[in-house]
Design a protein around this motif. Structure first.
Motif, mmCIF file in Angstrom:
data_model
loop_
_atom_site.group_PDB
_atom_site.id
_atom_site.type_symbol
_atom_site.label_atom_id
_atom_site.label_comp_id
_atom_site.label_asym_id
_atom_site.label_seq_id
_atom_site.Cartn_x
_atom_site.Cartn_y
_atom_site.Cartn_z
ATOM 1 N N UNK A 78 -19.178 -7.075 10.528
ATOM 2 C CA UNK A 78 -17.941 -7.286 11.278
ATOM 3 C C UNK A 78 -17.091 -8.392 10.655
ATOM 4 N N UNK A 82 -13.655 -6.566 9.276
ATOM 5 C CA UNK A 82 -12.570 -6.612 10.260
ATOM 6 C C UNK A 82 -11.741 -7.851 9.922
ATOM 7 N N UNK A 86 -3.192 -9.661 4.768
ATOM 8 C CA UNK A 86 -2.098 -8.720 4.532
ATOM 9 C C UNK A 86 -1.850 -8.401 3.056
ATOM 10 N N UNK A 90 -2.274 -4.171 5.968
ATOM 11 C CA UNK A 90 -2.090 -4.706 7.319
ATOM 12 C C UNK A 90 -3.107 -4.184 8.326
ATOM 13 N N UNK A 92 -6.823 -3.651 9.803
ATOM 14 C CA UNK A 92 -7.972 -4.550 9.694
ATOM 15 C C UNK A 92 -9.074 -4.004 8.793
ATOM 16 N N UNK A 142 -5.276 -15.518 16.456
ATOM 17 C CA UNK A 142 -4.160 -15.588 17.404
ATOM 18 C C UNK A 142 -4.071 -14.292 18.224
ATOM 19 N N UNK A 145 -9.074 -12.616 19.549
ATOM 20 C CA UNK A 145 -10.488 -12.300 19.317
ATOM 21 C C UNK A 145 -11.086 -13.442 18.502
ATOM 22 N N UNK A 239 -5.038 -17.622 11.132
ATOM 23 C CA UNK A 239 -4.073 -17.460 10.036
ATOM 24 C C UNK A 239 -3.786 -18.762 9.300
ATOM 25 N N UNK A 290 -16.037 -10.918 18.895
ATOM 26 C CA UNK A 290 -16.328 -9.636 18.263
ATOM 27 C C UNK A 290 -17.813 -9.341 18.475
#
Lengths: 321, 196
Positions: A78, A82, A86, A90, A92, A142, A145, A239, A290
């Motif tokens: 995961x 996931x 970018x 874009x 995941x 953001x 998750x 991010x 997650x």
């Protein structure tokens, strides 16, 4: 009660892993790592060609383990499957699917701006002499998750000190690679203004929690997670933790950051995890780990408030969000 | 193929995404964030079914196949079915079935407001979809069911508003909706009795 001066007070997050992780979970993790070797080997095949990466792998497996959260680790599949990256797409699933497009060998980083030791250095030079640590951090996106991730690497401060930033260095900015002649799959469209940029205030950058990750789950970091080196700032939204760094610059003024440039009313320069400040689309009060179905409460500064709240003393966090 | 077979085929075709999602959920095959997958997929299929239901009248007018109209109710009800699943997944897993959390999100986040309004508008359409209601409402039934156009627009803006940066994925939906609503506008403008 007075503190015993002969006892070194370790920070809260620097507890040996075996003291906080339930042994059963710990053994499960070992089992999982063994079982995932096949998957991992396939993912690292291109890297195995390089002997230097072999060295890195050895160093990572011997890293000192420190931990910040006594929570179940998010599965490696995961964490590596996931991703928001970018440059590689874009969706995941795109970063893992397009991971090969990112060439990480050779890799060099240029250091510029308000410092006495600017220049260009290779990834190998950059990690030489760094003591590798493993740190389990909570990553909060953001998009509401989160994941519990074992990163390997070293504090950003121990890297930045090498360049001897001057007293004019109030901020430090970072950039991800962007080669106009050979754009990565996601860079062929102007989804954001390439290259991807991020930045920190100098005191945030020098904070002991701010980390440079070169490994994940005890192995060199997969491309989709920001190989060969990325930033991890655990009390800020994901991010902010810029991936695949090629440039570090010390500046007098607050640097521009990609998401802030794209939508300043949605993404502030600080981007601190704050359940009181909602994003227009995502309530930040609760988050989904997650691997779990229901949400849990989001903690102030992602649970790192005891360590970092001091940095924002006297600031209006609704304004400087 | 007789027409009942077409109805069966449509029924099972439009049910298959739901079967696939339920199977994927229980076999742990919906990726790292299964709730997100469920939300996105049910929303997508609600929108697709809505667009399909809006496409049936033009398809009949352009091809002259009157029996196509017999599919419209089923397709429309599928739009309501997927929209309801979409709403339930969000309410159960994102808002823990709490009315307070739900209300806060609806009042604070415009895209949630639009989505919820869209679902509310579908509710009377689903209830009045029976022959009985149709007879009872007479001409007003057609007027009421024009709400589907509004739902289309609400769904489109609900979708656009939640995108972070890459607007490419919404383009086919926007084009389809523009074509379907544009066709109706064009016919309406060409109808002579409108002036009277």
């Amino acid at each position: 009660m007075a503190r015993n001066p002969h006892i070194i007070q370790l920070p809260r997050w620097a507890i040996p892993e075996n003291q906080v992780t339930d042994e059963r979970l710990f053994l499960n993790r070992r089992k999982f790592l063994t079982q995932s070797t096949l998957v991992a080997t396939a993912a690292y095949l291109p890297m195995l060609a390089s002997a230097k990466v072999g060295d890195l792998a050895d160093r990572l497996s011997g890293a000192t383990k420190t931990v910040s959260h006594n929570e179940k680790l998010t599965r490696f599949e995961d964490v590596s499957g996931y991703n928001n990256f970018y440059e590689l797409g874009t969706d995941k699933g795109d970063p893992a699917a397009n991971a090969e497009a990112l060439r990480t060998d050779p890799w060099s980083i240029s250091v510029e701006g308000e410092c006495q030791n600017p220049g260009k250095l290779t990834f190998e030079d950059l990690i030489a002499g760094q003591t590798m640590e493993e740190r389990i951090y909570k990553l909060r996106c953001v998009e509401a998750w989160s994941m519990i991730i074992p990163w390997s690497g070293f504090p950003l401060a121990s890297l930045l000190k090498k360049f001897q930033p001057t007293s004019d260095a109030k901020y430090v900015s970072f950039e991800t690679l962007y080669d106009k002649s050979r754009p990565l799959p996601g860079q062929r469209r102007n989804v954001i203004d390439w290259p991807y940029r991020e930045g920190l205030r100098m005191d945030e950058a020098m904070h002991p929690l701010t980390f440079v990750a070169v490994g994940l789950y005890g192995k060199p970091i997969p491309n989709q997670n920001g190989a060969p080196l990325r930033l991890v700032v655990p009390w800020k939204y994901g991010f902010k933790s810029i991936k695949s760094i090629v440039k570090i610059k010390f500046t007098r003024d607050q640097p521009q950051t990609s998401w802030n440039m794209l939508a300043p009313q949605e993404y502030g320069f600080y981007s601190n995890v704050n359940p009181e400040v909602d994003h227009p689309r995502w309530s930040q009060k609760r988050e989904r780990r997650i691997g779990e179905l229901f949400r849990v409460r989001t903690e102030m500064l992602n649970g790192y408030a005891p360590e970092v709240a001091e940095l924002y003393k006297g600031m209006d966090l609704q304004k400087y969000f | 193929m007789p027409f009942t077979s077409w109805r069966f085929a449509t029924f099972f075709l439009l049910l298959s995404p739901c079967v696939w999602l339920v199977y994927g959920f229980f076999s742990n095959n919906l990726g790292a964030n299964p709730v997100e997958t469920l939300t996105h997929q049910t929303g997508k299929w609600a929108f697709i079914c809505l667009l399909l239901s809006l496409a049936i009248t033009p398809a009949r007018q352009l091809t002259g196949v009157k029996k196509l109209m017999l599919l419209r109710r089923m397709v429309g009800l599928y739009a309501f079915f997927y929209a309801t699943l979409h709403f339930l997944v969000y309410w159960v897993f994102d808002q823990s079935l709490s009315v307070a959390y739900l209300w806060e999100d609806i009042s604070d986040r415009p895209y949630i407001t639009l989505g919820f309004l869209g679902w509310l508008f579908l509710l009377p359409l689903a209830i009045t979809s029976t022959q009985n209601w149709r007879k009872r409402l007479g001409k007003r039934w057609l007027t009421l069911h024009k709400l589907a156009y509004a739902v289309g627009l609400l769904a489109l803006f609900h979708y656009i508003w939640l995108i972070r940066a890459d607007y490419r994925e919404v383009v086919p939906y926007a084009l389809a909706l523009c074509a379907l609503l544009g066709y109706r506008l064009f016919r309406w403008l060409k109808t002579p009795q409108r002036a009277a």
